[in-house]
Design a protein around this motif. Structure first.
Motif, PDB file in Angstrom:
ATOM      1  N   ARG A   1       0.845  -1.204   0.000  1.00  0.00           N
ATOM      2  CA  ARG A   1       0.000   0.000   0.000  1.00  0.00           C
ATOM      3  C   ARG A   1       0.880   1.253   0.000  1.00  0.00           C
ATOM      4  O   ARG A   1       0.664   2.187  -0.774  1.00  0.00           O
ATOM      5  N   LEU A   2       1.906   1.234   0.857  1.00  0.00           N
ATOM      6  CA  LEU A   2       2.801   2.396   0.938  1.00  0.00           C
ATOM      7  C   LEU A   2       3.619   2.526  -0.336  1.00  0.00           C
ATOM      8  O   LEU A   2       3.755   3.607  -0.896  1.00  0.00           O
ATOM      9  N   ARG A   3       4.135   1.388  -0.828  1.00  0.00           N
ATOM     10  CA  ARG A   3       4.991   1.409  -2.012  1.00  0.00           C
ATOM     11  C   ARG A   3       4.253   1.985  -3.225  1.00  0.00           C
ATOM     12  O   ARG A   3       4.793   2.779  -3.969  1.00  0.00           O
TER      13      ARG A   3
ATOM     14  N   GLU B   1       1.315   3.639  -3.073  1.00  0.00           N
ATOM     15  CA  GLU B   1       0.498   4.791  -2.674  1.00  0.00           C
ATOM     16  C   GLU B   1      -0.993   4.558  -2.908  1.00  0.00           C
ATOM     17  O   GLU B   1      -1.689   5.370  -3.523  1.00  0.00           O
ATOM     18  N   LYS B   2      -1.479   3.413  -2.419  1.00  0.00           N
ATOM     19  CA  LYS B   2      -2.912   3.106  -2.484  1.00  0.00           C
ATOM     20  C   LYS B   2      -3.566   3.570  -1.181  1.00  0.00           C
ATOM     21  O   LYS B   2      -2.894   3.781  -0.166  1.00  0.00           O
ATOM     22  N   ASN B   3      -4.914   3.694  -1.205  1.00  0.00           N
ATOM     23  CA  ASN B   3      -5.554   4.254  -0.007  1.00  0.00           C
ATOM     24  C   ASN B   3      -5.921   3.207   1.043  1.00  0.00           C
ATOM     25  O   ASN B   3      -6.344   3.555   2.132  1.00  0.00           O
ATOM     26  N   ALA B   4      -5.799   1.937   0.729  1.00  0.00           N
ATOM     27  CA  ALA B   4      -6.111   0.922   1.741  1.00  0.00           C
ATOM     28  C   ALA B   4      -5.394  -0.381   1.413  1.00  0.00           C
ATOM     29  O   ALA B   4      -5.115  -0.660   0.243  1.00  0.00           O
ATOM     30  N   SER B   5      -5.097  -1.137   2.421  1.00  0.00           N
ATOM     31  CA  SER B   5      -4.587  -2.497   2.204  1.00  0.00           C
ATOM     32  C   SER B   5      -5.693  -3.474   2.589  1.00  0.00           C
ATOM     33  O   SER B   5      -6.620  -3.121   3.320  1.00  0.00           O
ATOM     34  N   ASN B   6      -5.607  -4.709   2.083  1.00  0.00           N
ATOM     35  CA  ASN B   6      -6.723  -5.641   2.301  1.00  0.00           C
ATOM     36  C   ASN B   6      -6.278  -7.089   2.445  1.00  0.00           C
ATOM     37  O   ASN B   6      -7.082  -8.000   2.278  1.00  0.00           O
ATOM     38  N   LEU B   7      -5.012  -7.307   2.729  1.00  0.00           N
ATOM     39  CA  LEU B   7      -4.553  -8.684   2.926  1.00  0.00           C
ATOM     40  C   LEU B   7      -4.939  -9.120   4.334  1.00  0.00           C
ATOM     41  O   LEU B   7      -4.571  -8.484   5.317  1.00  0.00           O
TER      42      LEU B   7
END
Lengths: 129, 119, 85
Positions: A92-94, A96-102
């Motif tokens: 997500r950080l790499r 630049e997405k707004n959410a992670s979902n794993l």
């Protein structure tokens, strides 16, 4: 005996989760060991934390996580996963997405982890899409 | 070192399974696996030359295939019957050996691991 | 000796063409629809998946197995080959 399992099918588009989970539980009952469960192709969707299960349907994500909490590695192919939107906090950080979902207990790993799990196991069993 | 056979049984652009399988085969070879590939059924459509997957935003399968020998994946097989049924003119590079059904049965029986089933 | 896991009818055809005649087969998922009592092959059927689909199979005529037997068959054979189309 040491097993590596591969899950190629998505939830609701295959029976791969039901087969894989029941097979893994039977392996453990019989004192076999599981080297790694590898989620490949659309199998990566099994690891989405954002799934909402309709009432009366089986909570398969919790069953996967139950295996994970017993120390079984739930390894999501990173190449298959991130392009389908299955990302952890680091990705997500790499990107630049707004959410992670794993979901908890799953990890993103490279294809080398599939091959090394195959090399280290006595058996490879695949549940297709 | 494990004997690993990847079976490709679907055409290349309906989804990305074939390219994902090819990537896994390449990694298998990098890890010193004894890797072979079998194209069968509609999977033999993957062997057409002059593909342009990039025009729909996919990797071009035929280009990946020609790179396989540099990864030391050089045991490439196709089901002779599947190729004949489709009247297919295959790419000549890389070299692909035609197998009868009996030869495919022998190939499969000799493996430690077979990868690639898809519904 | 190989063990073949067959997940649907097209997979069953592809498998039968490319297996050695003595190899055992497990029918599971939609593969259970290919169960045929007249078959002389060494075929096992995952009983749960037949039951799920309303496929009623006489245990005196079919080798119906549970997951424990499924695991035992995989432990006794190599490679384990999955077939679906």
């Amino acid at each position: 005996m040491k097993y590596t399992l591969a899950i190629h099918g998505a939830p609701y588009a295959s029976q791969a989760a039901q087969h894989g989970i029941a097979f893994a539980e039977a392996l453990l009952r019989q004192k076999h060991t599981i080297e790694r469960i590898f989620f490949f192709h659309e199998g990566v969707y099994q690891a989405l934390s954002t799934r909402v299960i309709p009432q009366g349907e089986e909570e398969l994500l919790e069953k996967w996580q139950g295996l994970g909490s017993q120390g079984i590695e739930l390894a999501v192919c990173i190449a298959s996963g991130i392009k389908r939107g299955v990302i952890n906090e680091a990705e997500r950080l790499r990107y630049e997405k707004n959410a992670s979902n794993l979901a908890e207990h799953f990890t993103l790993v490279g294809l080398g982890q599939l091959i090394s799990a195959i090399n280290d196991a006595d058996r490879y069993v695949e549940f297709p899409s | 070192m494990k004997k690993m056979l990847f079976i490709i049984s679907h055409p290349p652009y309906a989804n990305t399974h074939n390219t994902e399988l090819l990537e896994a085969a390449m990694v298998g070879a990098v890890f010193d696996g004894d890797v072979s590939l079998l194209f069968r059924g509609d999977g033999v459509w993957s062997l057409l030359p002059d593909q342009h997957g990039e025009k729909v935003g996919y990797k071009t399968f035929s280009k990946m295939l020609s790179a396989l020998p540099t990864y030391e994946v050089d045991q490439l097989f196709a089901c002779a019957g599947s190729v004949a049924d489709r009247n297919l003119s295959m790419a000549t590079d890389p070299a692909i050996e035609m197998l009868s059904l009996e030869q495919q049965a022998t190939l499969i029986a000799a493996q430690d691991v077979v990868i690639g089933a898809q519904g | 000796m190989s063990l073949h896991l067959v997940f649907n009818s097209a997979g069953f055809n592809a498998c039968q063409q490319r297996m050695l005649s003595a190899d055992p087969i497990i029918l599971l998922g939609d593969g259970v629809y290919s169960a045929d009592a007249s078959s002389e092959q060494n075929i096992y059927i995952l009983a749960l998946d037949a039951q799920v689909r309303g496929v009623i199979l006489d245990p005196s005529q079919f080798n119906l197995i549970d997951y424990d037997a499924f695991v035992a068959l995989t432990a006794a054979h190599l490679p384990v080959v999955s077939w679906a189309e």
